[in-house]
Design a protein around this motif. Structure first.
Motif, short mmCIF file in Angstrom:
data_model
loop_
_atom_site.label_atom_id
_atom_site.label_comp_id
_atom_site.label_asym_id
_atom_site.label_seq_id
_atom_site.Cartn_x
_atom_site.Cartn_y
_atom_site.Cartn_z
N GLU A 1 44.20 47.14 31.25
CA GLU A 1 45.31 46.30 30.81
C GLU A 1 45.43 45.08 31.73
N THR A 2 45.17 45.31 33.02
CA THR A 2 45.27 44.24 34.00
C THR A 2 43.97 44.16 34.80
N VAL A 3 43.44 42.94 34.91
CA VAL A 3 42.23 42.74 35.70
C VAL A 3 42.46 41.57 36.65
N ILE A 4 42.19 41.80 37.95
CA ILE A 4 42.22 40.69 38.91
C ILE A 4 40.78 40.30 39.19
N TYR B 1 43.27 35.36 37.68
CA TYR B 1 42.18 34.71 38.41
C TYR B 1 42.70 34.25 39.76
N PHE B 2 42.03 34.71 40.81
CA PHE B 2 42.43 34.38 42.18
C PHE B 2 41.23 33.70 42.83
N SER C 1 38.41 31.33 34.99
CA SER C 1 39.79 30.84 35.11
C SER C 1 40.26 30.33 33.75
N ALA C 2 39.31 29.77 32.96
CA ALA C 2 39.67 29.24 31.64
C ALA C 2 40.21 30.33 30.72
N LEU C 3 39.84 31.59 30.96
CA LEU C 3 40.28 32.69 30.10
C LEU C 3 41.50 33.42 30.65
N SER C 4 41.97 32.99 31.85
CA SER C 4 42.96 33.81 32.54
C SER C 4 44.39 33.45 32.20
#
Ligand SMILES: Nc1nc2c(c(=O)[nH]1)N[C@H]1C(S)=C(S)[C@@H](COP(=O)(O)OP(=O)(O)OC[C@H]3O[C@@H](n4cnc5c(=O)[nH]c(N)nc54)[C@H](O)[C@@H]3O)O[C@H]1N2
Ligand SMILES: Nc1nc2c(c(=O)[nH]1)N[C@H]1C(S)=C(S)[C@@H](COP(=O)(O)OP(=O)(O)OC[C@H]3O[C@@H](n4cnc5c(=O)[nH]c(N)nc54)[C@H](O)[C@@H]3O)O[C@H]1N2
Ligand code: SF4
Ligand SMILES: [Mo]
Length: 597
Positions: free
Chosen positions: A328-331, A359-360, A368-371
């Motif tokens: 559900e969550t991805v860093i 995106y970090f 980052s474009a998908l985050s």
């Protein structure tokens, strides 16, 4: 003046001196062992010219850091979360985020996009994967550059090999190959056979090192029997090499202090472990381990002998084939999976199914474009860290040189999220830094890995360094089923229009960071014209590029830098048989002209 080190994923891990009032004019630290007077263009040009992400965002909306961190904390309340860390910054403090995943019951990754297939082969033979000290490389007489592109990827080693007799094994006539006495312009994916045949010929000519083998490799006769399973003529033809070339190489390496500098792409195959293991087995036949001015340098374990304060026991999924859609969550921290993982169409589709993609990082990229949430990181000048190296034994503290105007460090990120989620706090930053540093030793005024030895493997192999070398004794390859084994007819493969796709590193990019070209390098023999638009395609996907003609590339290969946007649409999401490594090298492509208008 502040002392730090280069954070980029590079063999050299250069020491850097910073004048805090001029942070864009970085200079090489003259007392650092990898100093050659200058840093490379990546550090004195590209890193300063690349625009940084300065503002946190949620759903493309600019927000304060506090708001963004609240959103991250909320997202991490999900049932399933994953941290996918790339190699954008190689400091040890990057791994502090593992503590966050431990506290939240999250998932991390295993294996690597980079070196792990080959590392599995190295540990199979040697037990431990120690870096070869550059000082031993400097003492050698013959240097075999085996699929490594020194002038691009390890510039600071060049002075160490000046004046030595050079042998280069590479499908491309690289700048270092042009300087070499012998260049074996080998067909990709055939290094296993080359190592096996060289070992066999060496023993046939009584070139093996008896005294060494008695002590450290007593199973060598069984290994010789294994090498005799393979057909000489068929294999020479398959590799595209002659018996004379093999003889010339053997004459040099049997009679001189020799080092092998083994690179990364030669193990980016399903059988990657067997390739490094076979190369190590050849080195063992010649008695190259534990001897002055000799040895095999592969990407070593940069944490060799160090206890890791961030070690956690959590579930893991392979980094090469990460099933992002299951979380559900991805860093994503310090990496660009949508650009750097194989089969990037699959990766993009999977990332789009993640509810909270965070995106970090420092720079905008495909990921980052998908985050949904974007957290700007601090760069290496703005935080404390420690740089280890896979290319040498030196450990370099990285001191904060300037105060960050925006972004957050990995350490502060964890502190902030842990506090918001009311989890057990982590220790102080100083505690972790000293836990790493206090374990290190000193050698000639330089900090080194704790169990650094001047001559690796001089006393033996295995975890304790008391065992013998283990020779490779099996090779099963689905792709080439037994064709080259004895008593089987070799399979004749004329060029069938399927080019090997080579995706080496570029001088102007560090993986997907900095300047990214969009060109395909082809031999003039392939019939395409300079500047022409072509489409590379295979069952994975397709990519349009501009032709650059180059006499240096084999006519059955097409070279596209690994930094080229979209190149991984063409690479398969295969996991190496051992080591959970990536198999970029297994990609083959067809080529057609693109007609406009
Ligand atoms: N086709 C093909 N693909 C390949 C390869 C190949 O040979 N061929 N090689 C593979 C190899 S060897 C590797 S190592 C991988 C690398 O792949 P990745 O690990 O995904 O590395 P990059 O794609 O360069 O992503 C680096 C990102 O890290 C971020 N970053 C930099 N410094 C920091 C920092 O201090 N903190 C944070 N949070 N972020 C930071 C930057 O925003 C940058 O965009 O690529 C692999 N991909
Ligand atoms: N400037 C710069 N430096 C870098 C990087 C970067 O992106 N830019 N990336 C860093 C990273 S992450 C890594 S992992 C290292 C990698 O360091 P290297 O291993 O030196 O990197 P590559 O350029 O990928 O490949 C080296 C050579 O392998 C050859 N090759 C390809 N396939 C085969 C094969 O089947 N057999 C043989 N014998 N050779 C083959 C290629 O033609 C190429 O010349 O470099 C690091 N240094
Ligand atoms: S050579 Fe490598 S370690 Fe040295 S400054 Fe350049 S990228 Fe950094
Ligand atoms: Mo890498």
């Amino acid at each position: 003046m502040i002392q730090t080190a280069c954070p980029l994923d590079c063999w050299d891990a250069c020491g850097i001196t910073v004048d805090p009032s001029r942070p864009t004019s970085l200079v090489s630290t003259p007392t650092h062992p990898m100093d050659n007077g200058a840093l490379c263009a990546l550090l004195n040009k590209h890193i300063h010219e690349t625009p940084r992400i300065t503002t946190p965002r949620i759903d493309a909306r600019e927000v304060s850091m506090a708001e963004a961190l609240d959103a991250v904390a909320d997202a991490l309340r999900a049932d399933t979360s994953l941290l996918w860390r790339g190699s954008g910054h190689l400091g040890v403090m990057q791994s502090v985020t593992d503590l966050l995943m431990e506290r939240l019951g999250g998932t991390l990754t295993s294996g690597s996009l980079c070196d792990s297939a080959g590392a599995a082969g190295v540990t199979a033979g040697r037990g431990l994967n120690r870096p070869l000290p550059p000082e031993q490389i400097a003492r050698s007489e013959v240097v075999v550059v085996w699929g490594r592109n020194l002038t691009v990827t390890q510039k600071h080693l060049i002075p160490h090999i000046e004046g030595k007799r050079l042998i280069v094994i590479d499908p491309v006539r690289t700048p270092i190959a042009k300087r070499a006495e012998i260049h074996l312009q080998i067909k990709p994916r055939t290094d296993f056979y080359l190592a096996i045949l060289l070992a066999r010929f060496s023993i046939m000519e009584d070139g093996e090192d008896h005294a060494w083998l008695e002590k450290f490799g007593s199973e060598w006769e069984e290994f010789y029997e294994f090498t005799r399973e393979f057909r000489i003529k068929a294999l020479l033809q398959h590799m595209g090499l002659s018996l004379d070339q093999m003889g010339d190489m053997l004459r040099l390496i049997q009679t001189h202090k020799t080092v092998f500098l083994v690179g990364i792409p030669l193990q980016h195959y399903t059988q990657g472990h067997a390739i490094t293991w076979a190369i190590d087995s050849l080195a063992a036949v010649l008695g190259l381990f534990g001897r002055e001015g000799c040895g095999v340098s592969y990407m070593g374990n940069s944490r060799q002998g160090l206890a890791n304060p961030f070690e956690v026991s959590v579930p893991r999924v392979p980094i090469v084939t990460t099933p992002f859609e299951r979380f559900e969550t991805v860093i994503v921290q310090g990496g660009n999976p949508a650009g750097s993982m194989p089969d990037s169409q699959r990766v993009e589709a999977a990332l789009k199914r993640v509810k909270n993609l965070i995106y970090f990082g420092l720079y905008a990229n495909e990921t980052s474009a998908l985050s949904r949430i974007i957290i700007p990181a601090q760069n290496f000048l703005e935080k404390e860290d420690i740089r280890l190296s896979y290319g040498h034994q030196y450990v370099t503290p990285m001191h904060k040189a300037i105060v960050a105007e925006y972004g957050i460090s990995e350490y502060d990120f964890v502190v902030e999220i842990v506090r918001r989620l009311e989890q057990k706090p982590i220790e102080s930053e100083a505690y972790y830094l000293s836990t790493w540093l206090d374990q290190c030793g000193m050698e000639d005024g330089q900090r080194v890995l704790p169990d650094y030895v001047r001559l690796p493997y001089a006393d033996g192999f295995g975890e304790e360094g008391e065992e013998e070398f283990v020779f490779i004794d099996e090779y099963e390859d689905e792709e080439e089923p037994m064709a080259f084994r004895r008593f089987r007819k070799p399979k004749e493969v004329p060029f069938d229009g399927h080019y090997w796709l080579l995706t080496p590193k570029s001088l102007h990019a560090l993986n997907t960071q900095f300047a990214r070209k969009t060109e395909a390098y082809l031999s003039p023999k392939c019939g395409f014209a300079e500047g022409e638009r072509i489409r590379l395609y295979n069952e994975q996907g397709a990519l349009e590029l501009t032709v650059r003609l180059s006499e240096d590339v084999r006519s059955d290969c097409v070279l596209v830098y690994g930094s080229t946007p979209g190149v991984n649409r063409l690479t398969p999401a295969l996991l190496s048989e051992e080591g959970e490594g990536a198999c970029y090298g297994e990609a083959k492509v067809q080529i057609e002209r693109v007609h406009h208008g």
